[in-house]
Design a protein around this motif. Structure first.
Motif, PDB file in Angstrom:
ATOM      1  N   MET A  19      36.889  32.831  50.473  1.00 52.87           N
ATOM      2  CA  MET A  19      36.400  31.620  49.885  1.00 52.87           C
ATOM      3  C   MET A  19      35.652  30.862  48.845  1.00 52.87           C
ATOM      4  O   MET A  19      35.258  30.108  48.271  1.00 52.87           O
ATOM      5  CB  MET A  19      36.181  31.176  51.107  1.00 52.87           C
ATOM      6  CG  MET A  19      36.723  31.125  52.128  1.00 52.87           C
ATOM      7  SD  MET A  19      36.892  30.606  53.497  1.00 52.87           S
ATOM      8  CE  MET A  19      36.635  29.242  54.405  1.00 52.87           C
ATOM      9  N   GLY A  20      35.482  32.131  47.902  1.00 56.07           N
ATOM     10  CA  GLY A  20      34.979  32.222  46.439  1.00 56.07           C
ATOM     11  C   GLY A  20      33.120  32.587  46.991  1.00 56.07           C
ATOM     12  O   GLY A  20      32.342  32.508  46.073  1.00 56.07           O
ATOM     13  N   LYS A  21      32.480  32.671  48.800  1.00 56.89           N
ATOM     14  CA  LYS A  21      31.643  32.932  48.478  1.00 56.89           C
ATOM     15  C   LYS A  21      30.841  33.717  48.552  1.00 56.89           C
ATOM     16  O   LYS A  21      29.537  34.025  47.750  1.00 56.89           O
ATOM     17  CB  LYS A  21      31.299  32.441  50.040  1.00 56.89           C
ATOM     18  CG  LYS A  21      31.664  31.049  50.688  1.00 56.89           C
ATOM     19  CD  LYS A  21      31.193  30.555  52.234  1.00 56.89           C
ATOM     20  CE  LYS A  21      31.339  29.656  53.052  1.00 56.89           C
ATOM     21  NZ  LYS A  21      32.136  29.725  54.031  1.00 56.89           N
ATOM     22  N   LEU A  22      31.988  35.684  48.307  1.00 52.11           N
ATOM     23  CA  LEU A  22      31.751  36.817  48.283  1.00 52.11           C
ATOM     24  C   LEU A  22      31.542  36.903  46.807  1.00 52.11           C
ATOM     25  O   LEU A  22      33.298  36.866  47.498  1.00 52.11           O
ATOM     26  CB  LEU A  22      30.937  37.450  49.270  1.00 52.11           C
ATOM     27  CG  LEU A  22      30.897  38.649  49.603  1.00 52.11           C
ATOM     28  CD1 LEU A  22      29.090  38.761  48.955  1.00 52.11           C
ATOM     29  CD2 LEU A  22      30.859  39.426  50.667  1.00 52.11           C
ATOM     30  N   VAL A  23      31.880  37.519  45.698  1.00 56.08           N
ATOM     31  CA  VAL A  23      31.700  37.881  44.510  1.00 56.08           C
ATOM     32  C   VAL A  23      32.324  39.660  45.251  1.00 56.08           C
ATOM     33  O   VAL A  23      31.752  40.009  45.248  1.00 56.08           O
ATOM     34  CB  VAL A  23      30.933  37.947  43.305  1.00 56.08           C
ATOM     35  CG1 VAL A  23      31.528  38.498  41.810  1.00 56.08           C
ATOM     36  CG2 VAL A  23      30.693  36.512  42.667  1.00 56.08           C
ATOM     37  N   PRO A  24      33.797  39.949  44.952  1.00 59.14           N
ATOM     38  CA  PRO A  24      33.834  41.095  44.986  1.00 59.14           C
ATOM     39  C   PRO A  24      33.261  42.330  44.551  1.00 59.14           C
ATOM     40  O   PRO A  24      32.609  43.352  45.363  1.00 59.14           O
ATOM     41  CB  PRO A  24      35.577  41.702  44.355  1.00 59.14           C
ATOM     42  CG  PRO A  24      35.814  40.198  44.518  1.00 59.14           C
ATOM     43  CD  PRO A  24      34.983  39.530  44.007  1.00 59.14           C
ATOM     44  N   GLN A  25      32.530  42.258  43.423  1.00 61.65           N
ATOM     45  CA  GLN A  25      31.486  43.285  42.939  1.00 61.65           C
ATOM     46  C   GLN A  25      30.373  43.378  43.490  1.00 61.65           C
ATOM     47  O   GLN A  25      30.014  44.210  43.848  1.00 61.65           O
ATOM     48  CB  GLN A  25      31.034  43.205  41.357  1.00 61.65           C
ATOM     49  CG  GLN A  25      31.933  43.886  40.525  1.00 61.65           C
ATOM     50  CD  GLN A  25      31.710  43.220  39.400  1.00 61.65           C
ATOM     51  OE1 GLN A  25      31.565  42.238  38.500  1.00 61.65           O
ATOM     52  NE2 GLN A  25      31.204  44.425  38.543  1.00 61.65           N
ATOM     53  N   LYS A  26      29.730  42.086  44.227  1.00 63.41           N
ATOM     54  CA  LYS A  26      28.449  42.247  44.779  1.00 63.41           C
ATOM     55  C   LYS A  26      28.779  42.837  46.293  1.00 63.41           C
ATOM     56  O   LYS A  26      27.697  43.186  46.995  1.00 63.41           O
ATOM     57  CB  LYS A  26      28.239  40.874  44.812  1.00 63.41           C
ATOM     58  CG  LYS A  26      27.350  40.388  44.484  1.00 63.41           C
ATOM     59  CD  LYS A  26      26.697  39.020  44.567  1.00 63.41           C
ATOM     60  CE  LYS A  26      25.690  38.420  43.150  1.00 63.41           C
ATOM     61  NZ  LYS A  26      25.369  36.986  43.474  1.00 63.41           N
ATOM     62  N   ALA A  27      29.939  42.319  47.126  1.00 64.21           N
ATOM     63  CA  ALA A  27      30.913  43.033  48.274  1.00 64.21           C
ATOM     64  C   ALA A  27      30.188  44.690  47.967  1.00 64.21           C
ATOM     65  O   ALA A  27      29.892  44.875  48.679  1.00 64.21           O
ATOM     66  CB  ALA A  27      32.062  42.227  48.210  1.00 64.21           C
ATOM     67  N   PHE A  28      31.238  45.629  46.973  1.00 65.86           N
ATOM     68  CA  PHE A  28      31.145  46.226  46.731  1.00 65.86           C
ATOM     69  C   PHE A  28      29.839  46.876  46.813  1.00 65.86           C
ATOM     70  O   PHE A  28      29.943  47.838  47.346  1.00 65.86           O
ATOM     71  CB  PHE A  28      31.436  46.824  45.514  1.00 65.86           C
ATOM     72  CG  PHE A  28      31.445  48.087  45.064  1.00 65.86           C
ATOM     73  CD1 PHE A  28      32.798  48.945  45.847  1.00 65.86           C
ATOM     74  CD2 PHE A  28      30.615  48.721  44.263  1.00 65.86           C
ATOM     75  CE1 PHE A  28      32.803  49.986  45.470  1.00 65.86           C
ATOM     76  CE2 PHE A  28      31.006  49.771  44.366  1.00 65.86           C
ATOM     77  CZ  PHE A  28      31.775  50.953  44.978  1.00 65.86           C
ATOM     78  N   PHE A  29      28.883  46.374  46.322  1.00 62.02           N
ATOM     79  CA  PHE A  29      27.540  46.792  45.662  1.00 62.02           C
ATOM     80  C   PHE A  29      26.534  46.614  47.383  1.00 62.02           C
ATOM     81  O   PHE A  29      25.676  47.858  47.347  1.00 62.02           O
ATOM     82  CB  PHE A  29      26.752  46.783  44.660  1.00 62.02           C
ATOM     83  CG  PHE A  29      27.201  46.912  43.567  1.00 62.02           C
ATOM     84  CD1 PHE A  29      26.797  48.404  42.940  1.00 62.02           C
ATOM     85  CD2 PHE A  29      27.664  46.423  42.475  1.00 62.02           C
ATOM     86  CE1 PHE A  29      27.529  49.266  41.958  1.00 62.02           C
ATOM     87  CE2 PHE A  29      28.282  46.843  41.444  1.00 62.02           C
ATOM     88  CZ  PHE A  29      28.215  48.563  41.580  1.00 62.02           C
ATOM     89  N   ALA A  30      26.758  46.368  47.598  1.00 63.20           N
ATOM     90  CA  ALA A  30      25.952  45.742  49.487  1.00 63.20           C
ATOM     91  C   ALA A  30      26.729  46.313  49.972  1.00 63.20           C
ATOM     92  O   ALA A  30      26.512  46.170  51.631  1.00 63.20           O
ATOM     93  CB  ALA A  30      26.579  43.831  49.656  1.00 63.20           C
ATOM     94  N   GLY A  31      28.016  47.596  49.646  1.00 65.33           N
ATOM     95  CA  GLY A  31      28.987  48.048  51.243  1.00 65.33           C
ATOM     96  C   GLY A  31      29.680  46.860  51.846  1.00 65.33           C
ATOM     97  O   GLY A  31      29.910  47.817  52.489  1.00 65.33           O
ATOM     98  N   LYS A  32      30.026  46.558  51.247  1.00 64.33           N
ATOM     99  CA  LYS A  32      31.083  45.800  52.606  1.00 64.33           C
ATOM    100  C   LYS A  32      32.009  45.449  52.398  1.00 64.33           C
ATOM    101  O   LYS A  32      33.265  45.342  52.896  1.00 64.33           O
ATOM    102  CB  LYS A  32      29.853  43.819  52.407  1.00 64.33           C
ATOM    103  CG  LYS A  32      28.921  43.496  53.405  1.00 64.33           C
ATOM    104  CD  LYS A  32      29.462  42.253  52.536  1.00 64.33           C
ATOM    105  CE  LYS A  32      27.822  41.801  53.796  1.00 64.33           C
ATOM    106  NZ  LYS A  32      27.119  40.364  53.137  1.00 64.33           N
ATOM    107  N   LEU A  33      32.235  46.132  50.639  1.00 65.71           N
ATOM    108  CA  LEU A  33      33.613  46.434  50.403  1.00 65.71           C
ATOM    109  C   LEU A  33      33.898  47.447  50.118  1.00 65.71           C
ATOM    110  O   LEU A  33      32.769  48.182  49.005  1.00 65.71           O
ATOM    111  CB  LEU A  33      33.883  45.532  48.947  1.00 65.71           C
ATOM    112  CG  LEU A  33      35.790  45.236  48.785  1.00 65.71           C
ATOM    113  CD1 LEU A  33      37.168  44.953  49.359  1.00 65.71           C
ATOM    114  CD2 LEU A  33      35.235  44.417  47.622  1.00 65.71           C
ATOM    115  N   LYS A  34      34.293  47.763  50.699  1.00 62.06           N
ATOM    116  CA  LYS A  34      35.112  50.144  49.819  1.00 62.06           C
ATOM    117  C   LYS A  34      36.316  49.653  49.334  1.00 62.06           C
ATOM    118  O   LYS A  34      36.721  49.016  49.747  1.00 62.06           O
ATOM    119  CB  LYS A  34      35.158  50.636  50.953  1.00 62.06           C
ATOM    120  CG  LYS A  34      33.178  50.832  51.939  1.00 62.06           C
ATOM    121  CD  LYS A  34      33.570  50.776  53.318  1.00 62.06           C
ATOM    122  CE  LYS A  34      31.599  50.100  53.298  1.00 62.06           C
ATOM    123  NZ  LYS A  34      31.525  49.823  54.695  1.00 62.06           N
TER     124      LYS A  34
END
Ligand code: NAI
Length: 737
Positions: free
Chosen positions: A701-716
């Motif tokens: 939905m564009g609410k979460l930038v993939p890079q940010k998600a990565f650093f937040a541990g949400k995207l591995k």
């Protein structure tokens, strides 16, 4: 055999009369060489005369004994010892006996009355004994007597100065007994009663005549003989009777609770129980004395169930009738909540000995691992806070000494794999209270929820030493019982070493009891060094079974039960023996170095197989991401070749739901004109993303930038990380979905 003092050199201070004279005569009669010291003062310390000592020396010599007189004050301690060394070449025994009285009611006690008494009795004994000490130490033999008094032990009107000095001598003796022990220097204290010039002013004449000093002397001789191993004792003696004294202490009450101030009102309300000597203990040394104090301290500090300020209901229970199962069973404890992130899961895994040395452990140690999971035995962590929150102490009918609580057994059952982060709430209730005679067993059931969903159930079984005998049942159908292992040789054995810092690491998961890290705390608890947490060994054993029989798949782990049999010292190796009986893995855990069984009657129950697990990856219905992948599939059909040119990569997707893998997808933008597959992919995947269904939607939905998600541990991300930059190309148009 009669007790001989042949070859021994004895100094008796104040031996010109009374008790001292009797001691000197008795020692000499049994072969000792005696220094007869006496200043020849009057009873108040005035005057000086050599006559008293000379007379006793003459008496001894007349009987063929060996003696020498010394006329110095005990305040010249060195000189007394020097007489012994000069005349007989050594000093073996010192009887501190010299004394005077300056009785006055307290208000009329002058400085001189006070000082003289302290100087002659307490300081004199110190100076004489110190002068002898090194000689005794060097020859590895010494016997010392301190003369206290009933006035000091119990108090006596008009003897404030004397009482203080006499009990000061007992304190001195207590420590000399400890410091001298290893040199075979023993120090004991007597409180004599005898007719003498000191007592003739306070006792009727016929009593003075009948309480002969010779009735006391045999005790002194025995305590000074090399055969006697008594050390640090206190004895009353008179008229031929001898008794030993010791301290007695009430069970006491803890009036403190973590984060609550101790109030005088709490002390007042507990006063009768603080002063109640029912089941009194008899601490014999500082260690024993501090043990209960320290265990309270450590329990309060570690937020455990230290006997806190009791509720009105608990306080109304009469002392000695501490446990009332009819009141306690079914009582609920205050609910607790536990918030955690992946950090706690990883820290716990390290705490129970996981290591990157074993590649299989990575899924529990690295949040970027596609199968990153929480170890099943972590399930005890959210619930232990309900045990340690002081909750038990507020339960009516559980009126017990919380310093005597031991963690006896643990049962944990999981209803779904544990999430790797979130907030869990735990609700606890007293399932049963059992009477085991020597103690009581409290069964505490704790249900832990994520939102409204039950995640796991724990049963803590705690043993309360000395709290049995309340007339309760011995067993309970509610107890999750330990089970003995089969009689055959184990089917698998895993040996694993704990590190020196295992407990230091494990405690970071929430059990802060200093018993596990502070050597002095451990010593006070009777341990040679800090011990490992029982639940740490539990974690070791649990993961041994998980690896050996469940391929490290947490979703297969159903339940675990252990009984804590013995402590483990960090650095020792744990040997887990396992027996497979269907889906039940019996186990037993030993310390490899000693063979001691540390976890007994233990078992792990596993779910059938991974395929049968309710969280099988083949499922994944109800996921929001389904729609997105379906839509991506449609787009690829329309303009796949174009995307393949742009992207040229195969993307794997692991979609998780509640911390569990819920679906697998592959977006192939490399081969042919591209495709989307559901389920495991047969070809080579360049990069795999693991993300929860919710976060996937946020990204889409564009609410979460993939890079940010990565650093937040949400995207591995696993594989070629650079390819994640191309994600946007695939996902960018889907915001409108
Ligand atoms: P005592 O008065 O017959 O003997 C004490 C002796 O100590 C005297 O001969 C005195 O000259 C000597 N002395 C006093 N100051 C001295 C100094 N600075 N240096 C060297 N010698 C000194 O009294 P008793 O009853 O034989 O007492 C012996 C010990 O027993 C004393 O320490 C006394 O406090 C203690 N005691 C006696 C009890 C009793 O019932 N007799 C009761 C409790 C304690």
């Amino acid at each position: 055999m009669s007790l001989s003092f042949e070859g021994k050199v004895v100094l008796v201070t104040g031996a010109g009369g009374g008790l001292g004279r009797e001691y000197a005569l008795a020692f000499a009669a049994r072969g000792a060489s005696v220094v007869v010291n006496d200043l020849g003062a009057d009873t108040k310390g005035g005057g000086k005369s050599s006559a008293a000592a000379d007379k006793v020396v003459e008496e001894i010599r007349a009987k063929g004994g060996k003696a020498v007189a010394n006329y110095d004050s005990v305040e010249d301690g060195e000189k007394l010892i020097q007489t012994a060394l000069d005349t007989f070449g050594r000093i073996d025994i010192v009887v501190n006996n010299a004394g005077i009285l300056r009785d006055r009611s307290f208000a009329r006690t002058s400085d001189l009355d006070w000082d003289l008494i302290q100087r002659i009795h307490l300081r004199g004994s110190f100076l004489v004994t110190r002068a002898a000490w090194n000689h005794m130490k060097n020859q590895k033999f010494g016997r010392i007597i301190m003369t206290a008094s009933a006035a000091g032990i119990y108090g006596n009107f008009g003897q404030a100065n004397y009482s203080a000095a006499k009990l000061g001598m007992l304190g001195l003796a207590n420590t000399l007994a400890i410091e001298g022990r290893k040199y075979n220097i023993y120090c004991n204290t007597i409180a004599p009663v005898a007719g003498s010039r000191l007592t003739e002013t306070v006792m009727p004449p016929d009593l003075v005549a009948s309480l002969k000093p010779e009735y006391v002397a045999p005790l002194v001789l025995w305590l000074c003989h090399e055969q006697c191993q008594e050390n640090g004792g206190l004895f009353e003696a008179g008229a031929g009777w001898i008794g030993k004294l010791r301290w007695e202490r009430s069970q006491g009450r803890t009036v403190r609770q973590k984060n609550n101030p101790v109030t005088p009102e709490a002390v007042r309300d507990q006063w009768d129980r603080i002063c109640d000597f029912t089941n009194a203990t008899k601490p014999a040394n500082v260690q024993e004395s501090l043990q209960s104090v320290v265990s309270v301290l450590s329990q309060v500090e570690s937020e455990s169930e230290a006997g806190a300020i009791p509720t009105a209901a608990a306080a109304s229970v009469a002392p000695g009738a501490g446990i009332d199962p009819t009141q306690a069973v079914g009582q609920k404890l205050p609910a607790t909540s536990f918030s955690f992130t992946q950090t706690q899961c990883i820290l716990y895994a390290l705490g129970v000995g996981m290591s990157t040395k074993d590649p299989d452990h990575l899924r529990f140690l690295y949040e970027g691992h596609p199968d990153f999971s929480c170890l099943p035995t972590f399930g005890v962590i959210p619930s232990q806070s309900s045990m340690m929150g002081g909750g038990l102490s507020s339960v009516p009918g559980l009126n017990i000494d919380f310093t005597q609580v031991l963690h006896g057994e643990q049962y944990l059952e999981l209803y779904k794999p544990l999430p790797t982060s979130g907030t869990l709430t735990s609700e606890s209730a007293i399932a049963d209270v059992l009477d085991k005679g020597s103690g009581a067993v409290i069964l505490l059931d704790v249900n832990t929820y994520s939102g409204g969903e039950l995640v796991c159930y724990n049963q803590f079984s705690v043993f309360v030493v000395g709290a049995g005998g309340f007339g309760g049942r011995r067993s309970s159908e509610k107890a999750k019982a330990p089970l003995p292992p089969p009689k055959r040789a184990p089917d698998a054995v895993v040996i694993d070493s704990t590190t020196r810092d295992q407990a230091a690491l494990y405690r970071l998961s929430g059990d802060w009891n200093p018993l596990h890290i502070d050597p002095s705390f451990a010593a006070l608890g009777g341990f040679k060094s800090p011990i490992l947490h029982g639940l740490c060994s539990f974690g070791f054993a649990g993961r041994h079974v998980l690896k050996q029989f469940a391929n490290n798949d947490p979703s297969r782990f159903k339940a675990i039960k252990v009984r804590f049999a013995k402590p483990v010292i960090p650095g020792q190796s744990l040997q887990t023996e396992m027996w497979k009986e269907g889906n039940r893995i019996h186990m037993q855990c030993k310390v490899k170095e000693t063979g001691a069984v540390v976890l007994a009657g233990a078992y792990v129950d596993l779910h059938e197989t991974a395929e049968a697990s309710p969280q099988s990856p083949a499922q994944g219905g109800g996921l929001q991401s389904e729609l997105v992948f379906a839509e991506i599939g449609r787009r690829i059909k329309d303009s796949g070749s174009e995307l393949v040119k742009k992207v040229n990569a195969v993307f794997g997707w692991e979609i998780t739901k509640d911390g569990k893998r819920a679906a697998q997808w592959t977006i192939d933008l490399k081969n042919g004109s591209g495709s989307v597959h559901k389920g495991p992919y047969s070809g080579k995947v360049d990069v795999t993303f693991t993300v929860s269904d919710e976060d996937f939607m946020e990204v889409v939905m564009g609410k979460l930038v993939p890079q940010k998600a990565f650093f937040a541990g949400k995207l591995k991300v696993k594989g070629n990380v650079m390819l994640s930059q191309k994600l946007e190309v695939i996902l960018k148009d889907y915001a409108k979905l």
